[in-house]
Design a protein around this motif. Structure first.
Motif, short mmCIF file in Angstrom:
data_model
loop_
_atom_site.label_atom_id
_atom_site.label_comp_id
_atom_site.label_asym_id
_atom_site.label_seq_id
_atom_site.Cartn_x
_atom_site.Cartn_y
_atom_site.Cartn_z
N ARG A 201 80.55 65.20 3.48
CA ARG A 201 79.43 66.15 3.49
C ARG A 201 78.56 65.98 2.25
O ARG A 201 79.05 65.64 1.18
N PRO A 202 77.24 66.22 2.38
CA PRO A 202 76.35 66.13 1.22
C PRO A 202 76.57 67.30 0.27
O PRO A 202 77.13 68.33 0.65
N LEU A 203 76.08 67.14 -0.95
CA LEU A 203 76.21 68.17 -1.98
C LEU A 203 74.86 68.81 -2.26
O LEU A 203 73.82 68.17 -2.14
N PHE A 204 74.91 70.09 -2.66
CA PHE A 204 73.68 70.85 -2.91
C PHE A 204 73.85 71.71 -4.16
O PHE A 204 74.96 72.07 -4.54
N LYS A 205 72.71 72.06 -4.76
CA LYS A 205 72.69 73.01 -5.88
C LYS A 205 72.24 74.38 -5.34
O LYS A 205 71.33 74.46 -4.51
N GLY B 267 78.53 74.08 -11.97
CA GLY B 267 79.39 75.05 -11.28
C GLY B 267 78.79 75.61 -10.02
O GLY B 267 79.50 76.18 -9.18
N ASN B 268 77.46 75.47 -9.83
CA ASN B 268 76.81 76.03 -8.65
C ASN B 268 76.67 75.02 -7.51
O ASN B 268 75.91 75.24 -6.56
N ILE B 269 77.38 73.90 -7.57
CA ILE B 269 77.31 72.88 -6.52
C ILE B 269 78.15 73.32 -5.32
O ILE B 269 79.28 73.81 -5.46
N VAL B 270 77.58 73.14 -4.12
CA VAL B 270 78.29 73.46 -2.87
C VAL B 270 78.11 72.31 -1.90
O VAL B 270 77.34 71.38 -2.14
N THR B 271 78.83 72.40 -0.81
CA THR B 271 78.65 71.46 0.29
C THR B 271 78.39 72.26 1.56
O THR B 271 78.69 73.46 1.61
N LEU B 272 77.83 71.60 2.56
CA LEU B 272 77.49 72.27 3.82
C LEU B 272 78.07 71.52 5.01
O LEU B 272 78.07 70.29 5.03
N SER B 273 78.50 72.27 6.00
CA SER B 273 78.81 71.68 7.30
C SER B 273 77.51 71.56 8.09
O SER B 273 76.48 72.11 7.70
N GLU B 274 77.54 70.85 9.22
CA GLU B 274 76.33 70.67 10.03
C GLU B 274 75.77 71.99 10.53
O GLU B 274 74.56 72.12 10.75
N ASP B 275 76.64 72.97 10.73
CA ASP B 275 76.16 74.27 11.22
C ASP B 275 75.79 75.22 10.08
O ASP B 275 75.57 76.41 10.30
N GLY B 276 75.74 74.69 8.85
CA GLY B 276 75.21 75.46 7.73
C GLY B 276 76.19 76.30 6.95
O GLY B 276 75.79 77.03 6.05
N SER C 57 69.77 79.19 9.11
CA SER C 57 68.68 78.26 9.42
C SER C 57 68.28 77.42 8.21
O SER C 57 68.10 76.19 8.33
N ASP C 58 68.12 78.03 7.04
CA ASP C 58 67.75 77.26 5.86
C ASP C 58 68.82 76.24 5.49
O ASP C 58 68.51 75.10 5.11
N ASN C 59 70.07 76.65 5.59
CA ASN C 59 71.16 75.73 5.27
C ASN C 59 71.19 74.54 6.23
O ASN C 59 71.45 73.40 5.82
N ILE C 60 70.92 74.80 7.50
CA ILE C 60 70.88 73.72 8.49
C ILE C 60 69.76 72.74 8.15
O ILE C 60 69.91 71.53 8.26
N LEU C 61 68.62 73.28 7.71
CA LEU C 61 67.50 72.41 7.31
C LEU C 61 67.86 71.59 6.07
O LEU C 61 67.53 70.41 5.99
N TRP C 62 68.52 72.22 5.12
CA TRP C 62 68.94 71.48 3.92
C TRP C 62 69.90 70.35 4.29
O TRP C 62 69.80 69.23 3.76
N HIS C 63 70.83 70.62 5.18
CA HIS C 63 71.76 69.58 5.62
C HIS C 63 71.01 68.44 6.29
O HIS C 63 71.30 67.26 6.07
N ALA C 64 70.02 68.79 7.11
CA ALA C 64 69.22 67.77 7.79
C ALA C 64 68.46 66.91 6.77
O ALA C 64 68.38 65.69 6.90
#
Length: 522
Positions: free
Chosen positions: A31-35, A70-79, A213-220
């Protein structure tokens, strides 16, 4: 941190190991990583530590690590969000780490996280161990053109644009565009099918999961192939606009065909500016790809073929004339003339190729004749989207717009021996759907007699790092020449997916000679 090996110091070393284990587990999920915008995390961490130990863990190195990463997270495809560093740990300090996990998973995502660093944080300083994580090579950014911070900015812009386009081109418009492309009625539709499928599927995810919805867009944004988020600036954007404006199908098809003309599609129509040429010099230097622009005709023995002709002609092996091949008298059991069989490529590949000892192709007077090319210098770095250092594949191809006469290719309108068959290079070792699909029928003695007036570095084939200097590359390509025309043995005829072919083959097997007409892909 305190020196020594009291229970709390040992316990903290254990937590550093848990942080790295959590991060490794997240990475292994692919999975990709996000801040996120979670802040003041270190203060929240300290508040969960018993008062008598709090001063011991008020550490500037650890504070910087927690605030920076410390604020790094990951997302599944469904956000759905998962903290990348903090888990449901056990032990004395578990409440502090659980608090961090809770805070970052509730925060909003603000960036795709990209780093070129091997280690985040400072493992050891002043004789103390500090929070840190090791970054696996497979997720480290190694680009030479932009910095990791510049790439994060680009992803932020991609998110902004994609969110805008989702509103501008709603679900029903995306479905209509996808249906039209999948009908295979549009010229060179395969170039847009990949991005169209991606965009429609993204709309579907948003329809059924509006909460994230925003999380799904970020994953995309984080997982999209290069250019996919720039919907408005692609051919799929033109199609979506035409549908949205209510144009009829014939008008849509004509407009699409005009813009997809190979002489227009992604091809610069004016000379490069001085600035673009200077930028091109810098990019070529940074990537070390000067040698990669030198191209030559490929040879059959270099290709990843799915069928090759093996000449089993016998020789006596004795005497002065022992090397001369004996006339091959085909011994078959065929006694009845069998009519021509009309067949698709997929059936031909599965049923015929495995038993074919010889294949002949009826050369048309005019058609989709082609040549496969490769790098003159095999050690030259990759410049094509399907080539990479782990699995080298420096091959490309060219055909002439509207076809070319067989005489240009040293051929005549008659049956010709097929020396090999392969898929187009972008299909050899991976999936690049936006490059389309095709089969290359390689023909004995075929070569572009006059040679092409270019070395065929087409922008739609090149890596994304070269996109901004495509005008300069186009100008360079027009003046460059291909080497090795006399040694070329990988030329022939190209069969494109999505078109009707109706080309004739004569196939020899152990049981006879059979005639086939290939009419389409499947």
């Amino acid at each position: 941190m305190i020196k020594g090996f009291d229970s709390y110091t040992v316990d903290f070393t254990y937590y550093i190991q848990l942080i790295n284990k959590q991060f490794t587990n997240v990475i292994e999920k692919g999975r990709p990583l996000f801040k996120t915008n979670a802040d003041d995390l270190f203060e929240a961490f300290l508040l969960e530590i018993p008062n008598e130990y709090r001063q011991r863990y008020t550490c500037s190195a650890c504070k910087k690590f927690v605030e920076d990463y410390g604020n790094i997270v990951t997302l599944s495809e469904d956000g759905k969000v998962e903290a990348a560093l903090w888990g449901d740990f056990d032990g004395l300090m578990a409440p502090a780490f659980r608090r961090l996990k809770e805070l970052v998973e509730k925060a909003d995502i603000v960036d795709v996280f990209i780093t070129s660093k091997e280690i985040l944080g400072v493992p050891c300083a002043g004789g103390f161990n500090h929070m840190h994580i090791n970054v696996p090579d497979k997720i480290r950014y190694t680009g030479k053109i932009n910095t990791d911070m510049q790439m994060m900015f680009e992803k932020r812009e991609d998110f902004r644009m994609l969110k805008q386009y989702i509103e501008e081109y709603p679900y029903d418009v995306a479905v209509d565009a996808n249906n039209i492309l999948n009908s295979e009625h549009l010229y060179r539709f395969e170039k847009c099918l990949g991005i169209s499928n991606w965009y429609m599927n993204l709309h579907k995810k948003l329809q059924f999961n509006k909460k994230y919805s925003d999380n799904i867009l970020w994953h995309a944004v984080a997982t999209a192939p290069p250019g996919y988020c720039h919907i408005k600036n692609t051919m799929i954007g033109t199609l979506l606009d035409d549908i949205k404006f209510g144009l009829d199908f014939d008008t849509i098809a004509n407009r699409f065909a005009k813009k997809m003309n190979p002489l227009q599609y992604q091809r610069p129509q004016t000379n490069p500016t001085r600035g673009n040429i200077e930028q091109g010099e810098k990019i070529v230097e940074k990537l070390g790809i000067k040698k990669s622009f030198s191209r030559r005709y490929a040879r059959l023995d270099e290709l990843n073929t799915i069928w090759e002709y093996n000449d089993f002609s016998e020789t006596t092996g004795k005497g002065f004339f022992g090397h001369i091949k004996i006339k091959n008298v085909n011994k078959t059991n065929k006694s009845v003339d069998i009519p021509v069989t009309k067949i698709t490529w997929k059936k031909f590949e599965k049923r015929v190729l495995t038993n074919a000892s010889k294949i002949e192709f009826l050369v048309p007077k005019h058609g989709n004749f082609t040549a496969l090319l490769t790098a003159t210098h095999q050690e030259a770095p990759p410049i094509f989207q399907w080539d990479n250092l782990e699995k080298r594949n420096p091959f490309s191809w060219y055909v002439y717009t509207n076809g070319s006469p067989c005489t240009r290719w040293n051929l005549k309108n008659d049956y010709c021996n097929v020396t090999g068959i392969c898929y187009q290079p972008s299909m050899w070792y991976g999936e690049y759907p936006h490059q389309g699909k095709s089969i290359f029928i390689l023909l004995d003695s075929a070569k572009d007699v006059n040679g092409t007036q270019s070395n065929c570095l087409f922008p739609e084939m090149l890596i994304n790092d070269l996109r901004e200097i495509r005008k300069t590359i186009e100008a360079y390509s027009k003046e460059a020449t291909l080497e090795g025309v006399n040694e070329a043995s990988a030329c022939g005829y190209r069969l494109d997916y999505g078109r009707e072919w109706n080309v004739s083959f004569r196939v020899t097997t152990s049981t006879g000679v059979y005639n086939y007409i290939l009419d389409r892909w499947d």
